[in-house]
Write an enzyme that holds these catalytic residues in place. Structure first.
Site, PDB file in Angstrom:
ATOM      1  N   GLU A  88      29.224  -2.575 -69.082  1.00  0.00           N
ATOM      2  CA  GLU A  88      30.089  -1.562 -69.694  1.00  0.00           C
ATOM      3  C   GLU A  88      29.328  -0.549 -70.536  1.00  0.00           C
ATOM      4  O   GLU A  88      29.873   0.503 -70.888  1.00  0.00           O
ATOM      5  CB  GLU A  88      31.142  -2.254 -70.564  1.00  0.00           C
ATOM      6  CG  GLU A  88      32.200  -2.996 -69.755  1.00  0.00           C
ATOM      7  CD  GLU A  88      33.218  -3.711 -70.633  1.00  0.00           C
ATOM      8  OE1 GLU A  88      32.900  -3.956 -71.817  1.00  0.00           O
ATOM      9  OE2 GLU A  88      34.308  -4.004 -70.141  1.00  0.00           O
ATOM     10  N   GLU A 119      22.953 -24.310 -64.699  1.00  0.00           N
ATOM     11  CA  GLU A 119      22.694 -24.189 -66.134  1.00  0.00           C
ATOM     12  C   GLU A 119      21.740 -25.265 -66.644  1.00  0.00           C
ATOM     13  O   GLU A 119      21.194 -25.145 -67.738  1.00  0.00           O
ATOM     14  CB  GLU A 119      23.997 -24.247 -66.924  1.00  0.00           C
ATOM     15  CG  GLU A 119      24.654 -25.618 -66.952  1.00  0.00           C
ATOM     16  CD  GLU A 119      25.901 -25.631 -67.828  1.00  0.00           C
ATOM     17  OE1 GLU A 119      26.009 -26.566 -68.634  1.00  0.00           O
ATOM     18  OE2 GLU A 119      26.745 -24.727 -67.702  1.00  0.00           O
TER      19      GLU A 119
END
Length: 685
Positions: A88, A119
């Site tokens: 963004e 992860e």
């Protein structure tokens, strides 16, 4: 036996929430009220972290202002929030997409499809970080995001960046104390308490994380001048909504303007779509190029640009027809060379230190460039300078008809654009076409043009390859085209340039490395050293071959020879410096001396590797034909006749033959000749 699964029950993010133990049997309205009440506590939890968030913003902004990047690393929800925030920033603040980068365990596919097992890897983050181009440097920042504060993928990434790459590291977690301690210089531990659904950190922890990331990224953008007050003055008018917003911002900050909507649109368009530049142009009543220079002087901060004194002389700073000087700058990774010349070939040449725009940053690199230019100007005969000239940079008035800056590490469009704007201001140019900014290797492309130009008005070759074999190795291909009655080179492709950790085969570094390896292997096999091996040891200040290892890794701490010259602190340059010893052994300077077969083999293999580097550029014969092209050899090895001959012979053995082969020692000198030809001509040319 499988490794034990770590216990997480003690983490605050895994505790049970007493307010939601019966959330599955209450009414839907009451369920939503429970969730809303829990969410209401997030803001106060974030508020307690503001001092550390503010510290992170200031440290990151300082680095971003110098060209640094911000990287997010996370897994699961944390990783997705990093991706969201990074994606963004460009449309909101007109930041380059390379400025904020998000890495997620499991790669891009994990954004939509969970890859929770990724992860747990402690090797994948290092692989992901090393894959970033250009490579990470000390100006970059890594923000590790893990609600639990213990995700292995994130912890390993933080440790690698802090300890090995020496980056600024920031940790964002929702537990205290977290395992990020000791790995993150700035640690933001936001305690939001137990989740409504136990362990579902996409809820309160996710909300807190998004608030913190929003605060950091927005704060950094504000600090580097991307807003004026609360207005997004760096917005790009890329759609109808943003065009309307740009007009409203313009009118809000210039309430007395007489410009119509279409005139505002036209002004913004003339300013490369920059509302901020248009605001400077309108307030200072100056053209777009001057507005760009004023913003650059102000570090991109609109208030500072507005507060600067409007100088009417800036409008007339373009080179006059009487300008009789051109400037070429080879801002290389080893040294920076500036050459100034007039139409008669009278030159002034000066040097400064190393100048890599990636590893040193734009500010430091341009400071070195400025030093080299000043030193060169000081050597110009006074008769060639305007009577009113005063030595200062930025120049008050244009001195040069044209300039070419070739900078090490200048490959990214955003870097080229930024440096172009700053050098435009430094040299008082108003016409962008008078300044060429490229990477340093592209300077050599001028040899293709000047070479063909010397053989007549029509270029006999339309394409060319530049093979640079210095400390490192890289190859470029170029084509020639005609623009405004002048020949210019257009880059086609590149190969190599991987750096000494991954490649640089066929370079001085690779030759030195192979020589050391040969000597050590010979010794490991229990054989007596040859004269060549003894020369290698002596080069490193050693009496024995076995001592070379210590001398290579700790050059100025381990010295067997008291009179040995100090070695370069850069390991790459230390190894590369051995190249001279190898060539002396392979090609002795006396007719009676016998070439050392081992050294000669190393040089032969290096020449073959150099050819390997350029061969991919020749793969498409429909676009590139060697027999109709020029081969330009740059770098220290390219200047050695023996090495050039080996390269030509190796190419011939592979069925490739160039129309012309040229060795260019002085890239800046070659570029200055092209500038003289194209810009120091008669007015009717």
């Amino acid at each position: 036996m499988s490794s034990p699964i770590p216990r997480t029950g003690s983490l605050q993010t895994e505790s049970r929430n007493d307010e939601s133990t019966e959330i599955d049997i209450v009414s839907t309205v009451e369920m939503c009220q429970i969730m809303n009440a829990a969410d209401a506590s997030v803001a106060s939890a974030v508020q307690k972290c503001i001092p550390e968030i503010a510290r992170a913003i200031d440290l990151i902004a300082e680095r971003v202002r110098k060209g640094g990047r911000v990287l997010y690393i996370g897994a699961g929800t944390s990783g997705r929030l990093g991706v969201l925030d990074a994606s963004e920033i460009p449309p909101t603040f007109s930041a380059p997409y390379s400025q904020f980068v998000a890495l997620m365990a499991g790669g891009d596919s994990a954004i939509r499809h969970a890859a929770e097992g990724a992860e747990d890897s402690v090797t994948l983050p290092i692989t992901d970080l090393n894959a970033i181009v250009p490579p990470l440097c000390s100006l970059d920042t890594l923000i590790g995001i893990a609600a639990s504060g213990r995700t292995p993928y994130v912890l390993a990434g933080l440790s690698y960046c802090r300890d090995t790459l020496k980056l600024l590291t920031v940790g964002v977690s929702c537990v205290q104390p977290s395992q990020m301690r000791g790995r993150a210089e700035c640690l933001i531990e936001c305690l939001v308490g137990a989740e409504i659904v136990t362990g579902s950190t996409r809820m309160k922890a996710g909300t807190a994380t998004k608030m913190i990331l929003n605060m950091i990224s927005t704060g950094v953008m504000i600090r580097i001048g991307k807003t004026h007050g609360n207005l997004m003055v760096d917005v790009k008018s890329s759609n109808n909504k943003l065009v309307d917003r740009a007009r409203r911002i313009f009118r809000t900050l210039q309430p007395h303007t007489s410009l119509s909507d279409s005139e505002i649109d036209s002004l913004v368009g003339s300013c490369d779509g920059s509302v901020k530049m248009a605001l400077v142009a309108e307030k200072l009543k100056c053209p777009a190029n001057v507005a760009r220079a004023k913003l650059e002087e102000a570090g991109g901060v609109l208030r500072k640009a507005w507060d600067s004194v409007p100088l009417d002389t800036l409008v007339h700073r373009s080179p006059s027809e009487s300008s009789q000087l051109v400037l070429a700058i080879d801002a290389g990774g080893t040294k920076c060379t500036a050459i100034i010349s007039n139409k008669d070939g009278i030159q002034a040449r000066a040097e400064a230190g190393p100048c890599n725009f990636v590893t040193r940053g734009h500010d430091a690199a341009l400071s070195t460039v400025s030093t080299a230019i000043k030193r060169a100007i000081e050597l110009i005969p006074e008769a060639l300078l305007p009577s009113s000239f005063r030595m200062s940079l930025p120049l008050a008035n244009a001195l040069f008809a044209a300039a070419w800056l070739g900078g090490a590490g200048l490959d990214r469009p955003a870097d080229l654009e930024s440096v172009h704007a700053r050098v435009m201001n430094m040299l008082a140019f108003s016409d962008p076409s008078r300044l060429l900014v490229t990477n340093d290797a592209a300077l050599l492309s001028s040899a293709i043009i000047t070479h063909t130009g010397n053989r007549g008005s029509e270029a006999q070759t339309k394409t060319g390859v530049i093979l640079i074999t210095g400390t490192g190795s890289i190859a470029y291909s170029f084509s020639l085209t005609s623009a405004a009655r002048k020949l210019v080179s257009v880059p086609l492709d590149r190969t190599g340039g991987w750096g000494y950790l991954l490649g640089d085969e066929g370079s001085a570094y690779s030759i030195g490395r192979e020589a050391v390896r040969h000597a050590l292997r010979h010794r490991d096999c229990g054989r007596a050293p040859t004269a060549f091996h003894t020369a290698i040891a002596s080069h490193f200040g050693c009496n024995t071959v076995g001592a070379i290892i210590s001398a290579v890794y700790a050059p100025n701490q381990f010295r067997e020879k008291a009179d040995a010259a100090p070695m370069d602190p850069d390991p790459k340059l230390r190894i590369a410096s051995l190249c001279r010893v190898v060539f002396k052994a392979a090609f002795p300077d006396t007719a009676r001396a016998i070439p050392d077969s081992e050294a000669l083999d190393i040089v032969h293999r290096a020449a073959a590797s150099a050819v390997d580097t350029l061969m991919p550029l020749l793969r498409d014969k429909s676009k590139f034909s060697p027999e109709d092209s020029t081969l330009v050899l740059g770098g220290a090895l390219g200047q050695l006749p023996e090495f050039r001959a080996l390269i030509v012979r190796e190419l011939a053995g592979r069925g490739e033959s160039f129309a012309f082969v040229e060795a260019v020692k002085d890239a800046a000198g070659c570029a200055i000749e092209l500038l003289r030809r194209d810009f120091l001509t008669s007015s009717d040319d």
